[in-house]
Write an enzyme that holds these catalytic residues in place. Structure first.
Site, PDB file in Angstrom:
ATOM      1  N   LYS A 147      34.796  19.055  65.722  1.00  0.00           N
ATOM      2  CA  LYS A 147      35.313  19.514  64.425  1.00  0.00           C
ATOM      3  C   LYS A 147      35.725  18.326  63.551  1.00  0.00           C
ATOM      4  O   LYS A 147      35.350  18.257  62.388  1.00  0.00           O
ATOM      5  CB  LYS A 147      36.535  20.426  64.613  1.00  0.00           C
ATOM      6  CG  LYS A 147      36.261  21.708  65.367  1.00  0.00           C
ATOM      7  CD  LYS A 147      37.495  22.599  65.399  1.00  0.00           C
ATOM      8  CE  LYS A 147      38.669  22.027  66.168  1.00  0.00           C
ATOM      9  NZ  LYS A 147      38.461  21.876  67.615  1.00  0.00           N
ATOM     10  N   ARG A 171      44.027  28.764  64.184  1.00  0.00           N
ATOM     11  CA  ARG A 171      43.759  28.802  65.622  1.00  0.00           C
ATOM     12  C   ARG A 171      44.254  30.097  66.260  1.00  0.00           C
ATOM     13  O   ARG A 171      44.103  30.280  67.469  1.00  0.00           O
ATOM     14  CB  ARG A 171      44.463  27.635  66.302  1.00  0.00           C
ATOM     15  CG  ARG A 171      43.551  26.442  66.588  1.00  0.00           C
ATOM     16  CD  ARG A 171      44.467  25.356  67.078  1.00  0.00           C
ATOM     17  NE  ARG A 171      43.905  24.412  67.977  1.00  0.00           N
ATOM     18  CZ  ARG A 171      43.586  23.156  67.620  1.00  0.00           C
ATOM     19  NH1 ARG A 171      43.662  22.769  66.386  1.00  0.00           N
ATOM     20  NH2 ARG A 171      43.174  22.312  68.539  1.00  0.00           N
ATOM     21  N   ARG A 226      36.537  10.361  74.457  1.00  0.00           N
ATOM     22  CA  ARG A 226      36.885  10.120  73.045  1.00  0.00           C
ATOM     23  C   ARG A 226      37.847   8.940  72.886  1.00  0.00           C
ATOM     24  O   ARG A 226      38.826   8.803  73.616  1.00  0.00           O
ATOM     25  CB  ARG A 226      37.543  11.383  72.467  1.00  0.00           C
ATOM     26  CG  ARG A 226      38.169  11.144  71.099  1.00  0.00           C
ATOM     27  CD  ARG A 226      38.392  12.384  70.333  1.00  0.00           C
ATOM     28  NE  ARG A 226      39.273  13.332  70.998  1.00  0.00           N
ATOM     29  CZ  ARG A 226      39.441  14.591  70.587  1.00  0.00           C
ATOM     30  NH1 ARG A 226      38.776  15.032  69.540  1.00  0.00           N
ATOM     31  NH2 ARG A 226      40.257  15.404  71.239  1.00  0.00           N
ATOM     32  N   ARG A 241      43.675   9.585  72.893  1.00  0.00           N
ATOM     33  CA  ARG A 241      44.738  10.526  72.585  1.00  0.00           C
ATOM     34  C   ARG A 241      45.504  10.906  73.848  1.00  0.00           C
ATOM     35  O   ARG A 241      44.903  11.093  74.901  1.00  0.00           O
ATOM     36  CB  ARG A 241      44.152  11.792  71.943  1.00  0.00           C
ATOM     37  CG  ARG A 241      43.972  11.645  70.453  1.00  0.00           C
ATOM     38  CD  ARG A 241      43.257  12.796  69.855  1.00  0.00           C
ATOM     39  NE  ARG A 241      43.713  14.114  70.303  1.00  0.00           N
ATOM     40  CZ  ARG A 241      43.308  15.254  69.756  1.00  0.00           C
ATOM     41  NH1 ARG A 241      42.431  15.226  68.762  1.00  0.00           N
ATOM     42  NH2 ARG A 241      43.750  16.396  70.199  1.00  0.00           N
ATOM     43  N   ARG A 284      44.355  23.124  77.005  1.00  0.00           N
ATOM     44  CA  ARG A 284      43.858  23.260  75.622  1.00  0.00           C
ATOM     45  C   ARG A 284      42.639  24.185  75.594  1.00  0.00           C
ATOM     46  O   ARG A 284      42.489  24.985  74.668  1.00  0.00           O
ATOM     47  CB  ARG A 284      43.505  21.886  75.053  1.00  0.00           C
ATOM     48  CG  ARG A 284      44.751  21.055  74.753  1.00  0.00           C
ATOM     49  CD  ARG A 284      44.449  19.589  74.638  1.00  0.00           C
ATOM     50  NE  ARG A 284      43.580  19.275  73.526  1.00  0.00           N
ATOM     51  CZ  ARG A 284      42.812  18.188  73.461  1.00  0.00           C
ATOM     52  NH1 ARG A 284      42.788  17.333  74.470  1.00  0.00           N
ATOM     53  NH2 ARG A 284      42.078  17.962  72.407  1.00  0.00           N
TER      54      ARG A 284
HETATM   55  P1  AMP Z   1      43.636  18.924  67.587  1.00  0.00           P
HETATM   56  O1  AMP Z   1      43.772  17.540  67.083  1.00  0.00           O
HETATM   57  O2  AMP Z   1      43.081  19.851  66.549  1.00  0.00           O
HETATM   58  O3  AMP Z   1      42.898  19.000  68.901  1.00  0.00           O
HETATM   59  O4  AMP Z   1      45.125  19.451  67.879  1.00  0.00           O
HETATM   60  C1  AMP Z   1      45.948  18.805  68.835  1.00  0.00           C
HETATM   61  C2  AMP Z   1      47.132  19.690  69.187  1.00  0.00           C
HETATM   62  O5  AMP Z   1      47.914  19.956  67.993  1.00  0.00           O
HETATM   63  C3  AMP Z   1      46.779  21.075  69.718  1.00  0.00           C
HETATM   64  O6  AMP Z   1      46.507  21.057  71.109  1.00  0.00           O
HETATM   65  C4  AMP Z   1      48.046  21.855  69.374  1.00  0.00           C
HETATM   66  O7  AMP Z   1      49.103  21.534  70.247  1.00  0.00           O
HETATM   67  C5  AMP Z   1      48.411  21.283  68.007  1.00  0.00           C
HETATM   68  N1  AMP Z   1      47.739  22.039  66.908  1.00  0.00           N
HETATM   69  C6  AMP Z   1      46.822  21.551  66.033  1.00  0.00           C
HETATM   70  N2  AMP Z   1      46.424  22.507  65.169  1.00  0.00           N
HETATM   71  C7  AMP Z   1      47.095  23.635  65.522  1.00  0.00           C
HETATM   72  C8  AMP Z   1      47.114  24.961  65.043  1.00  0.00           C
HETATM   73  N3  AMP Z   1      46.335  25.348  64.011  1.00  0.00           N
HETATM   74  N4  AMP Z   1      47.933  25.853  65.652  1.00  0.00           N
HETATM   75  C9  AMP Z   1      48.739  25.498  66.666  1.00  0.00           C
HETATM   76  N5  AMP Z   1      48.754  24.259  67.192  1.00  0.00           N
HETATM   77  C10 AMP Z   1      47.958  23.316  66.632  1.00  0.00           C
END
Ligand code: AMP
Length: 216
Positions: free
Chosen positions: A14, A89, A128, A161, A172
């Site tokens: 994404k 999400r 990554r 990360r 996740r």
């Molecule tokens: P990402 O970078 O999109 O993989 O997000 C990393 C982490 O941020 C996720 O595992 C969640 O803990 C939190 N997070 C990011 N976007 C959301 C969302 N829309 N709703 C809830 N938690 C989020």
């Protein structure tokens, strides 16, 4: 242009694809994950509150992420359109987006679902690496930098990360299956879904996606 929503499991690409689409159409990429990580790095109260959930691979509460998005979308650079990367999400977040777009007379969003096989997802996540300076994303298996640990573009240090470890990745992926995957049906039922085969290499995916988005 309009509101684009990028759906897909963690590691689907994404962020990588949103970056390309953002460049191609000069619209901002709004990544809730990036905003939360930056808040945590700066030790801002919101970041500190979200940190435990992020480290556990759980979703941060809806009110927190909806607040982030509402504030960011209100900025002038989002007036012509924007990409929501990693948001919504949950169903509650999707409904929040509907209300927000209606309030702004923005029209319906288009959801892009990036589908990737699980074995590839795992390699994308464990491999990554992200540039600490410009945010460019590499992968030690599929798209390594010329020099190990260093960004090709600006020499910035490449970081992994904190949540890209095996135990957190499992959580996740479970959060994705239980809470986010139902959104695919939500947007499909509204006829607002575009499916992308995310197993291909990133350049091929980006080319096809940008070509498609020019037609909508
Ligand atoms: P990402 O970078 O999109 O993989 O997000 C990393 C982490 O941020 C996720 O595992 C969640 O803990 C939190 N997070 C990011 N976007 C959301 C969302 N829309 N709703 C809830 N938690 C989020």
């Amino acid at each position: 242009m309009k509101a684009l929503i990028f759906l897909g499991a963690p590691g689907a690409g994404k962020g990588t694809q949103a970056r390309e689409v953002s460049k191609a159409f000069s619209i901002p990429q709004v990544s809730t994950g990036d905003i939360l990580r930056e808040a945590a790095r700066k030790q801002a109260p919101m970041g500190l509150a979200a940190k435990a959930d992020m480290e556990a691979g759980a979703l941060v509460p809806d009110e927190v992420v909806c607040g982030i998005v509402e504030e960011r979308i209100g900025e002038p650079d989002c007036r012509k359109g924007f990409i929501l990367d990693g948001f919504p999400r949950t169903l509650a977040q999707a409904k929040f987006v509907d209300g927000m777009l209606e309030k702004k007379s923005f029209g319906s969003p288009l959801a892009v679902n990036i589908r990737v096989d699980e074995d590839i997802l795992l390699k994308r996540l464990t491999g990554r690496r992200t540039c600490s300076v410009c945010g460019e994303i590499y992968n030690i298996y599929f798209n390594p930098p010329k020099k190990q640990g260093v960004c090709d573009r600006d020499g910035g240090k490449l970081l992994q990360r904190a949540d890209d470890n095996e135990a957190t990745i499992r959580q996740r992926l479970a959060a994705y299956e239980n809470q986010t995957a139902p959104l695919i049906a939500y947007y499909r039922a509204k006829n607002l879904l575009h499916e992308v085969d995310g197993n291909q290499d990133p350049e091929t995916i980006a080319r096809g996606l940008v070509r498609f988005l020019r037609t909508v």
